[in-house]
Scaffold this motif. Structure first.
Motif, short mmCIF file in Angstrom:
data_model
loop_
_atom_site.label_atom_id
_atom_site.label_comp_id
_atom_site.label_asym_id
_atom_site.label_seq_id
_atom_site.Cartn_x
_atom_site.Cartn_y
_atom_site.Cartn_z
N SER A 109 0.81 -1.22 0.00
CA SER A 109 0.00 0.00 0.00
C SER A 109 0.85 1.27 0.00
O SER A 109 0.42 2.29 -0.55
CB SER A 109 -0.96 0.00 1.19
N ALA A 110 2.02 1.24 0.59
CA ALA A 110 2.88 2.42 0.57
C ALA A 110 3.33 2.73 -0.86
O ALA A 110 3.34 3.89 -1.28
CB ALA A 110 4.09 2.22 1.48
N GLY A 111 3.70 1.71 -1.59
CA GLY A 111 4.06 1.90 -3.00
C GLY A 111 2.89 2.35 -3.83
O GLY A 111 3.03 3.22 -4.69
N LEU A 112 1.72 1.76 -3.58
CA LEU A 112 0.51 2.19 -4.29
C LEU A 112 0.22 3.65 -4.01
O LEU A 112 -0.17 4.39 -4.91
CB LEU A 112 -0.68 1.34 -3.87
N SER A 113 0.38 4.07 -2.78
CA SER A 113 0.13 5.46 -2.41
C SER A 113 1.01 6.41 -3.22
O SER A 113 0.53 7.44 -3.70
CB SER A 113 0.37 5.66 -0.92
N VAL A 114 2.26 6.06 -3.40
CA VAL A 114 3.17 6.89 -4.20
C VAL A 114 2.68 6.94 -5.64
O VAL A 114 2.62 8.02 -6.26
CB VAL A 114 4.61 6.34 -4.14
N LEU A 115 2.30 5.80 -6.20
CA LEU A 115 1.82 5.77 -7.58
C LEU A 115 0.53 6.57 -7.73
O LEU A 115 0.35 7.29 -8.71
CB LEU A 115 1.64 4.33 -8.05
N PHE A 116 -0.38 6.46 -6.76
CA PHE A 116 -1.62 7.24 -6.81
C PHE A 116 -1.32 8.74 -6.77
O PHE A 116 -1.96 9.53 -7.47
CB PHE A 116 -2.55 6.87 -5.65
#
Length: 97
Positions: A56-63
């Motif tokens: 989710s931390a990586g997803l947050s950056v991508l979002f």
């Protein structure tokens, strides 16, 4: 111990910035991904084909950067990119391969 993450910034043949990402993206190293994306301006292609894990931390950056990203991924990442909704707001290539 922070998982291994390699970030390589280059250019595609058409001149667009390309960020090649390899390894695992999690809370311990997502900041490095954010910093790499912050160093680019305008649209950027992010190649996730060598990413083995994305939390989710990586997803947050991508979002956060989704308005200017084009992603290249593999079917391994299809569930997380699709269920999270990221595939609905940023172009993603390679999920059907």
């Amino acid at each position: 111990m922070t998982p291994s993450l390699t970030l390589t910034l280059g250019r595609r043949p058409d001149g667009r910035p390309l960020l090649a990402v390899a390894g695992e993206i999690d809370q311990g190293n997502a900041g490095s991904l954010a910093e790499a994306l912050d160093r680019t301006s305008g649209p950027v292609v992010v190649d996730l084909t060598a990413v083995e894990y994305l939390d989710s931390a990586g997803l947050s950056v991508l979002f956060t950067h989704s308005d200017r990203l084009e992603l290249i991924a593999t079917p391994l990442l299809a569930p997380v990119l699709t269920i999270s909704g990221l595939a609905d707001i940023a172009p993603v290539h390679g999920l059907d391969a």
